[in-house]
Design a protein around this motif. Structure first.
Motif, PDB file in Angstrom:
ATOM      1  N   MET A  30      -4.444  -0.174  -2.493  1.00 24.17           N
ATOM      2  CA  MET A  30      -4.844   1.236  -2.347  1.00 24.17           C
ATOM      3  C   MET A  30      -5.717   1.450  -1.121  1.00 24.17           C
ATOM      4  SD  MET A  30      -7.572   1.798  -5.516  1.00 24.17           S
ATOM      5  CE  MET A  30      -8.733   2.980  -4.835  1.00 24.17           C
TER       6      MET A  30
ATOM      7  N   ILE B 240       3.799   9.073 -11.048  1.00 24.96           N
ATOM      8  CA  ILE B 240       3.456   9.774  -9.802  1.00 24.96           C
ATOM      9  C   ILE B 240       4.668  10.492  -9.221  1.00 24.96           C
ATOM     10  CG2 ILE B 240       1.440   8.334  -9.310  1.00 24.96           C
ATOM     11  CD1 ILE B 240       2.991   6.819  -7.236  1.00 24.96           C
TER      12      ILE B 240
ATOM     13  N   TYR C 231       3.271   4.146  -1.367  1.00 17.39           N
ATOM     14  CA  TYR C 231       3.763   4.810  -2.564  1.00 17.39           C
ATOM     15  C   TYR C 231       5.227   5.173  -2.321  1.00 17.39           C
ATOM     16  CZ  TYR C 231      -1.150   5.008  -3.773  1.00 17.39           C
ATOM     17  OH  TYR C 231      -2.434   4.659  -4.063  1.00 17.39           O
TER      18      TYR C 231
ATOM     19  N   GLN D   2       0.376  -2.570  -6.051  1.00 15.85           N
ATOM     20  CA  GLN D   2       0.104  -1.427  -6.919  1.00 15.85           C
ATOM     21  C   GLN D   2       1.210  -1.269  -7.970  1.00 15.85           C
ATOM     22  OE1 GLN D   2      -2.305   1.842  -4.989  1.00 15.85           O
ATOM     23  NE2 GLN D   2      -0.965   1.295  -3.301  1.00 15.85           N
TER      24      GLN D   2
ATOM     25  N   LEU E 215       0.378  13.718  -0.586  1.00 17.05           N
ATOM     26  CA  LEU E 215      -0.317  12.501  -1.010  1.00 17.05           C
ATOM     27  C   LEU E 215      -1.811  12.516  -0.698  1.00 17.05           C
ATOM     28  CD1 LEU E 215       2.410   9.874  -0.070  1.00 17.05           C
ATOM     29  CD2 LEU E 215       1.579  10.363  -2.361  1.00 17.05           C
TER      30      LEU E 215
ATOM     31  N   PHE F 208      -4.969   6.225  -7.296  1.00 19.67           N
ATOM     32  CA  PHE F 208      -4.010   7.047  -6.545  1.00 19.67           C
ATOM     33  C   PHE F 208      -4.518   8.466  -6.293  1.00 19.67           C
ATOM     34  CE2 PHE F 208      -0.529  10.172  -6.729  1.00 19.67           C
ATOM     35  CZ  PHE F 208       0.221   9.774  -5.624  1.00 19.67           C
TER      36      PHE F 208
ATOM     37  N   LYS G  60      -6.602  11.761  -5.509  1.00 15.51           N
ATOM     38  CA  LYS G  60      -7.591  11.977  -4.453  1.00 15.51           C
ATOM     39  C   LYS G  60      -8.718  12.919  -4.880  1.00 15.51           C
ATOM     40  CE  LYS G  60      -4.987   9.487  -1.680  1.00 15.51           C
ATOM     41  NZ  LYS G  60      -4.035   9.036  -2.708  1.00 15.51           N
TER      42      LYS G  60
ATOM     43  N   SER H   8       0.809  -1.215   0.000  1.00 21.27           N
ATOM     44  CA  SER H   8       0.000   0.000   0.000  1.00 21.27           C
ATOM     45  C   SER H   8       0.847   1.271   0.000  1.00 21.27           C
ATOM     46  CB  SER H   8      -0.910   0.016   1.227  1.00 21.27           C
ATOM     47  OG  SER H   8      -0.121   0.062   2.392  1.00 21.27           O
TER      48      SER H   8
END
Lengths: 325, 325
Positions: free
Chosen positions: A295, B223, A185, A215, B8, B255, B257, A183
């Motif tokens: 996620m 990203i 990043y 991911q 994030l 990813f 938001k 999970s």
């Protein structure tokens, strides 16, 4: 916080590659690898310059019935020696011991009599005191030790700070950041890595990273945390591992510039042993169902169940995951 | 160099998602998508909050025989309108025009008469003057424009600096960093992104990123560059694109938001339209052969050929790539 260590063209001698194919991959096939597979992987790893090879778990034979699992769930000394002899190579042998699921006081002989070099103690955050007790025991027996704190993405910063402080005062050699749910990043992973690195500053301890590919970020997170000073890197051949799998060893061997690492022999192994495994129906690797649990920062068990049922109704599965958040 | 932009958990209103499935994915099936597929993807993209949908190339019908390709290699106005009508949605329509492979003076009507909103001009570094000439033409016609400089991993810093300076003085709206060979690591990609961002500072122009997944880093690089201020992000459904494919739109939707983006409808589309495409034998996606060309920073043509031949002798292929370095 500290900046990056080294650069993309350099060699960092502190880097150690650990092949966890039999251990994490064993979760995909109940540890039922043939002796030929394990022997050839051992030889391949030696030729590829891998630093550690993890053979499996040292699980309690009181809690788990030996007849229900392949031998690498238990990693008995005689089974290890049947593969590696006295392990005359430079590569070290590791096994994993789960807190609460192994008989560590009876099942480990002194290092001087064992072909095992390193014991990796896996635990959840509330098990840190138990993990440290095990680590001190293994240290007394003469083993290198790691502590792999699982599921950190669900742990509070305060808890983690305390855990790292306790471990930094223990005999442990390496503390692992483990992205159990895939999970994280790269920004999260590197921030956590810098926290771990700061916690062990001046102790001589090293930090490791164990990725999951939910991911599709396992390789990215591994090289990102490495760039900030993480030095023990877990990977598996073709990313074989539970659910979405891990960081692929071949990607790491392609990335690292140290001439001791060699990609060619691993490719030979993949052709001869990994492709047949896939053809036999052993399943792992990134797919949408794992992306969802990644996620949502939760255990992949529902995604694994979904995979086993050969379902393709991704939208329905996603909707239900959101309902059961 | 500038630090990260946003965090994030936040929403950045400058982010624009561009779905390039028909254009880059069309390279996998000769642009032969059914009208139903394209119509449903258009509707899905609108419902998912996608900002731009690229329908294909505006290739020269003098250089390419229309009977040999699906219609999305040419993107004629009537073909676009057959799908989108007057495009009454908020999503904008893009097409790509390759320098040297389109009749841009005759094949584009004024924006006021066209359903196309944006023309993306793709070029290699030596074609920058030609690209700028095209961009100025499209600007005069009233279109938004991008310049997609391909294969930057093989371009010298000096050349790139000059190109970015020329473009920053042109009418172009967005300059794309394109990792054509999937050879960039997140550290390289973000360093290049910061160079692009610096070059357009104060001009109001935006920077975009187009990834390829040769080393399984397409999403990670996307990203990562975004975190430093890149705002136009290319992606395709299930990463469909030439060779190893692109950044998967579903990963980006998972990813980001911003509540305007919605993953659910895309999953419905994947179930109904993408899985059958794969079952029909259309092939793309990460595999070892693409990792090799990515790490060696070269065009994937040999890896695509290897894939088409259904070969599995990875070690031999790798050896020969090294010999022909």
């Amino acid at each position: 916080m500290a900046g990056r260590k080294g650069n993309l063209m350099g060699v960092r001698d502190d880097i150690k590659l650990l092949d966890a194919t039999i251990r994490d991959g064993g979760l995909c096939n109940n540890f039922e690898f043939t002796d030929e597979f394990v022997t050839e992987l051992y030889k391949t790893n030696v030729k590829s310059g891998i630093d550690y090879m993890e053979f499996g778990y040292k699980a309690s034979r009181n809690m788990f019935n030996e007849s229900e699992f392949g031998k690498w769930k238990f990693c008995k000394e005689e089974d290890l020696r049947a593969i590696v002899g006295d392990n005359l190579s430079d590569m070290k042998i590791a096994v994993m011991a789960d807190v609460g699921r192994c008989d560590y006081r009876t099942d480990f002989i002194p290092k001087s009599e064992s072909v095992i070099d390193m014991v990796r103690v896996a635990c959840y955050i509330h098990q840190i005191p138990a993990a440290i007790e095990m680590i001190e025991h293994f240290h007394t027996l003469g083993y290198e030790t790691t502590c792999n704190i699982m599921a950190v993405s669900q742990v509070s910063t305060e808890q983690l700070t305390q855990a790292l402080e306790m471990l930094s005062q223990s005999s442990v050699d390496v503390i692992y950041l483990v992205d159990s749910y895939g999970s994280l990043y790269p920004e999260n992973a590197s921030e956590l890595a810098r926290m771990y690195i700061k916690a062990v500053e001046g102790t001589g301890k090293q930090i490791g990273f164990h990725a999951h590919n939910n991911q599709n970020l396992a390789f990215a997170n591994t090289i990102e945390t490495m760039s900030y000073g993480v030095s023990y890197l877990d990977a598996t051949v073709q990313a074989m591992g539970r659910g979405a799998g891990n960081c692929a060893m071949e990607l790491l061997l392609g990335f690292l510039k140290n001439p001791k690492y060699n990609l060619y022999y691993l490719l030979k192994f993949i052709e001869k042993y990994m492709l047949p495994l896939k053809e036999q129906g052993v399943v792992w690797g990134y797919d949408l169902q794992y992306m969802f649990t990644g996620m949502l920062n939760r255990h992949p068990r529902e995604a694994i169940e979904y995979t086993n049922q050969h379902r393709n109704d991704f939208s329905e599965f996603y909707k239900i995951l959101l309902e059961n958040y």
